[in-house]
Design a protein around this motif. Structure first.
Motif, PDB file in Angstrom:
ATOM      1  N   GLU A 170      15.259   1.431 -35.521  1.00 30.28           N
ATOM      2  CA  GLU A 170      15.695   2.811 -35.315  1.00 30.28           C
ATOM      3  C   GLU A 170      16.295   3.382 -36.589  1.00 30.28           C
ATOM      4  O   GLU A 170      16.042   4.556 -36.939  1.00 30.28           O
ATOM      5  CB  GLU A 170      16.717   2.855 -34.177  1.00 30.28           C
ATOM      6  N   HIS A 171      17.062   2.550 -37.298  1.00 34.57           N
ATOM      7  CA  HIS A 171      17.641   3.012 -38.559  1.00 34.57           C
ATOM      8  C   HIS A 171      16.554   3.320 -39.582  1.00 34.57           C
ATOM      9  O   HIS A 171      16.621   4.336 -40.312  1.00 34.57           O
ATOM     10  CB  HIS A 171      18.602   1.950 -39.107  1.00 34.57           C
ATOM     11  N   GLY A 172      15.542   2.468 -39.682  1.00 34.85           N
ATOM     12  CA  GLY A 172      14.439   2.729 -40.615  1.00 34.85           C
ATOM     13  C   GLY A 172      13.675   3.981 -40.254  1.00 34.85           C
ATOM     14  O   GLY A 172      13.292   4.756 -41.150  1.00 34.85           O
ATOM     15  N   ARG A 173      13.445   4.180 -38.951  1.00 36.36           N
ATOM     16  CA  ARG A 173      12.719   5.393 -38.549  1.00 36.36           C
ATOM     17  C   ARG A 173      13.515   6.648 -38.893  1.00 36.36           C
ATOM     18  O   ARG A 173      12.958   7.615 -39.428  1.00 36.36           O
ATOM     19  CB  ARG A 173      12.443   5.331 -37.043  1.00 36.36           C
ATOM     20  N   LEU A 174      14.827   6.623 -38.605  1.00 32.25           N
ATOM     21  CA  LEU A 174      15.648   7.788 -38.933  1.00 32.25           C
ATOM     22  C   LEU A 174      15.722   8.002 -40.440  1.00 32.25           C
ATOM     23  O   LEU A 174      15.640   9.144 -40.926  1.00 32.25           O
ATOM     24  CB  LEU A 174      17.050   7.604 -38.354  1.00 32.25           C
ATOM     25  N   GLU A 175      15.883   6.911 -41.183  1.00 29.52           N
ATOM     26  CA  GLU A 175      15.942   7.042 -42.639  1.00 29.52           C
ATOM     27  C   GLU A 175      14.627   7.570 -43.198  1.00 29.52           C
ATOM     28  O   GLU A 175      14.616   8.393 -44.126  1.00 29.52           O
ATOM     29  CB  GLU A 175      16.276   5.686 -43.256  1.00 29.52           C
ATOM     30  N   ARG A 203       7.630  -5.718 -44.022  1.00 29.92           N
ATOM     31  CA  ARG A 203       8.892  -5.007 -44.205  1.00 29.92           C
ATOM     32  C   ARG A 203       8.845  -3.632 -43.540  1.00 29.92           C
ATOM     33  O   ARG A 203       9.853  -3.178 -42.963  1.00 29.92           O
ATOM     34  CB  ARG A 203       9.202  -4.866 -45.691  1.00 29.92           C
ATOM     35  N   CYS A 204       7.705  -2.967 -43.580  1.00 28.84           N
ATOM     36  CA  CYS A 204       7.588  -1.679 -42.885  1.00 28.84           C
ATOM     37  C   CYS A 204       7.713  -1.869 -41.376  1.00 28.84           C
ATOM     38  O   CYS A 204       8.385  -1.088 -40.690  1.00 28.84           O
ATOM     39  CB  CYS A 204       6.254  -1.013 -43.222  1.00 28.84           C
ATOM     40  N   VAL A 205       7.097  -2.933 -40.835  1.00 24.45           N
ATOM     41  CA  VAL A 205       7.166  -3.198 -39.394  1.00 24.45           C
ATOM     42  C   VAL A 205       8.592  -3.528 -38.984  1.00 24.45           C
ATOM     43  O   VAL A 205       9.068  -3.100 -37.923  1.00 24.45           O
ATOM     44  CB  VAL A 205       6.199  -4.343 -39.024  1.00 24.45           C
ATOM     45  N   ALA A 206       9.317  -4.313 -39.827  1.00 25.38           N
ATOM     46  CA  ALA A 206      10.693  -4.673 -39.500  1.00 25.38           C
ATOM     47  C   ALA A 206      11.587  -3.442 -39.425  1.00 25.38           C
ATOM     48  O   ALA A 206      12.600  -3.461 -38.714  1.00 25.38           O
ATOM     49  CB  ALA A 206      11.226  -5.659 -40.534  1.00 25.38           C
ATOM     50  N   ARG A 207      11.224  -2.383 -40.120  1.00 28.08           N
ATOM     51  CA  ARG A 207      12.027  -1.153 -40.095  1.00 28.08           C
ATOM     52  C   ARG A 207      11.444  -0.102 -39.163  1.00 28.08           C
ATOM     53  O   ARG A 207      11.788   1.074 -39.239  1.00 28.08           O
ATOM     54  CB  ARG A 207      12.164  -0.592 -41.503  1.00 28.08           C
ATOM     55  N   GLY A 208      10.562  -0.552 -38.248  1.00 28.53           N
ATOM     56  CA  GLY A 208      10.059   0.345 -37.207  1.00 28.53           C
ATOM     57  C   GLY A 208       8.848   1.159 -37.597  1.00 28.53           C
ATOM     58  O   GLY A 208       8.538   2.145 -36.898  1.00 28.53           O
ATOM     59  N   GLY A 209       8.151   0.791 -38.662  1.00 25.68           N
ATOM     60  CA  GLY A 209       6.994   1.579 -39.083  1.00 25.68           C
ATOM     61  C   GLY A 209       5.806   0.712 -39.417  1.00 25.68           C
ATOM     62  O   GLY A 209       5.620  -0.383 -38.865  1.00 25.68           O
ATOM     63  N   SER A 210       4.994   1.196 -40.365  1.00 24.61           N
ATOM     64  CA  SER A 210       3.812   0.485 -40.827  1.00 24.61           C
ATOM     65  C   SER A 210       3.449   1.058 -42.192  1.00 24.61           C
ATOM     66  O   SER A 210       3.977   2.108 -42.599  1.00 24.61           O
ATOM     67  CB  SER A 210       2.650   0.666 -39.843  1.00 24.61           C
ATOM     68  N   LEU A 211       2.576   0.353 -42.917  1.00 28.39           N
ATOM     69  CA  LEU A 211       2.089   0.936 -44.164  1.00 28.39           C
ATOM     70  C   LEU A 211       1.363   2.247 -43.865  1.00 28.39           C
ATOM     71  O   LEU A 211       0.769   2.426 -42.800  1.00 28.39           O
ATOM     72  CB  LEU A 211       1.156  -0.042 -44.878  1.00 28.39           C
TER      73      LEU A 211
END
Length: 323
Positions: A170-175, A203-211
């Motif tokens: 959630e933090h990665g998505r908001l950031e 690393r992108c997946v761990a922060r809620g995203g993807s490349l």
């Protein structure tokens, strides 16, 4: 004198006959009693033998001669030979020879004493085994409690890790949406860490995203402007979520969808008036040109063109997050 001689001739034979009859009766009684004693000794010896076999003990000596042995025969023969002789009382003097052999009664008493000692030892063993069983039960109970506590702790740690992962995503998505480029229902955020393509995806997946997976040319052009503004005046290749690792020439996004458009780099065209050249440009050849050695796609930050690279090369990367 003749009268005395006559009286002696009449009385002495009778006395001798009476004495001989008494000795015969004594021998008959001794024979009956000796047979009974011999039978009793044989019965005791047999019983002792069965007891020793049942207990697994070595056979005792018992009587020196339980059954009729030559010694007995010699003894009885000596007695028969001495019937005609007068019996004399003899006094047995103690001999200094070896101690007499144990009797069956002594052997049975010894065995019973040993059995009593074994029974006492077994009782102590049973007491100690009971104490050990009690201790084992207590230890098992304590171990079960520890396992339950460890299981609860493991579940709590797992729950904390899951909560931390959700919070990090959630933090990665908001950031990504606050610091990066928001475009429709997704956001792009550039990372200036050098990573291989697979590590960048993790690393992108761990922060809620993807490349980054630009779905159309409009998103591609918006991503190009974002990277140019972020990295100008330099030209840095940036990993995208595009690859052909599954099959050469079949380019897919990280979500498994097939890429519907491409922006491959092309060599610059020759100047007007110059003759055509069949040799490729040495610095900017047409892409893709790596074959099976280069299966991952990176985007140039100056013009947004695509280049294929070795997937283990460490580059910047850009993540996308759902909005």
């Amino acid at each position: 004198m003749q009268a005395a001689w006559l009286l002696g001739a009449l009385v002495v034979p009778q006395l001798l006959g009476f004495s001989h009859g008494a000795r015969g009766a004594d021998r008959e009684w001794e024979g009956v009693w000796g047979g009974a004693q011999e039978e009793e000794r044989e019965r005791e010896a047999l019983m002792l033998k069965h007891l020793q076999e049942a207990l697994g003990l070595p056979a005792g000596r018992g009587d020196e001669n339980p059954e009729g042995t030559p010694e007995d025969e010699e003894t009885w023969g000596t007695q028969e030979d001495g019937q005609g002789e007068e019996e004399e009382e003899t006094t047995q003097t103690p001999s200094s020879g070896p101690s007499p052999s144990p009797t069956p009664e002594d052997t049975v008493t010894y065995i019973l004493g040993r059995l009593a000692g074994l029974d006492a030892g077994l009782h102590q063993l049973h007491v100690r085994l009971h104490a050990l069983d009690t201790r084992v039960v207590e230890l098992n109970r304590g171990l079960r409690q520890l396992r339950e506590a460890a299981s609860d702790t493991r579940d709590a740690v797992q729950a904390l890790q899951e909560a931390q992962s959700r919070a990090e995503r959630e933090h990665g998505r908001l950031e990504g949406c606050l610091k990066g480029l928001r475009l429709g229902h997704k956001c792009f955020l550039l990372s200036r860490d050098f990573e291989a393509q697979a590590a960048a995806q993790a690393r992108c997946v761990a922060r809620g995203g993807s490349l980054a997976q630009p779905a159309d040319r409009q998103q591609m052009e918006a991503l190009t402007r974002y990277l140019r503004a972020a990295l100008a005046p330099y030209n840095w290749p940036v990993w995208l979520g595009v690859h052909d690792r599954r099959s050469e020439g079949l380019y897919l996004f990280e979500n498994g969808q097939r890429v519907s458009f491409f922006a491959w780099h092309r060599a610059p065209r020759p100047e007007p008036g110059a003759g055509p050249s069949s040799a490729p440009h040495p610095l900017s050849p047409n892409q893709p040109n790596g074959g099976t050695l280069e299966n991952c796609v990176a985007q140039a930050s100056d013009d947004g063109s695509w280049w294929d690279h070795d997937c283990e090369r460490r580059l910047y990367y850009v993540c996308e997050y759902p909005f």
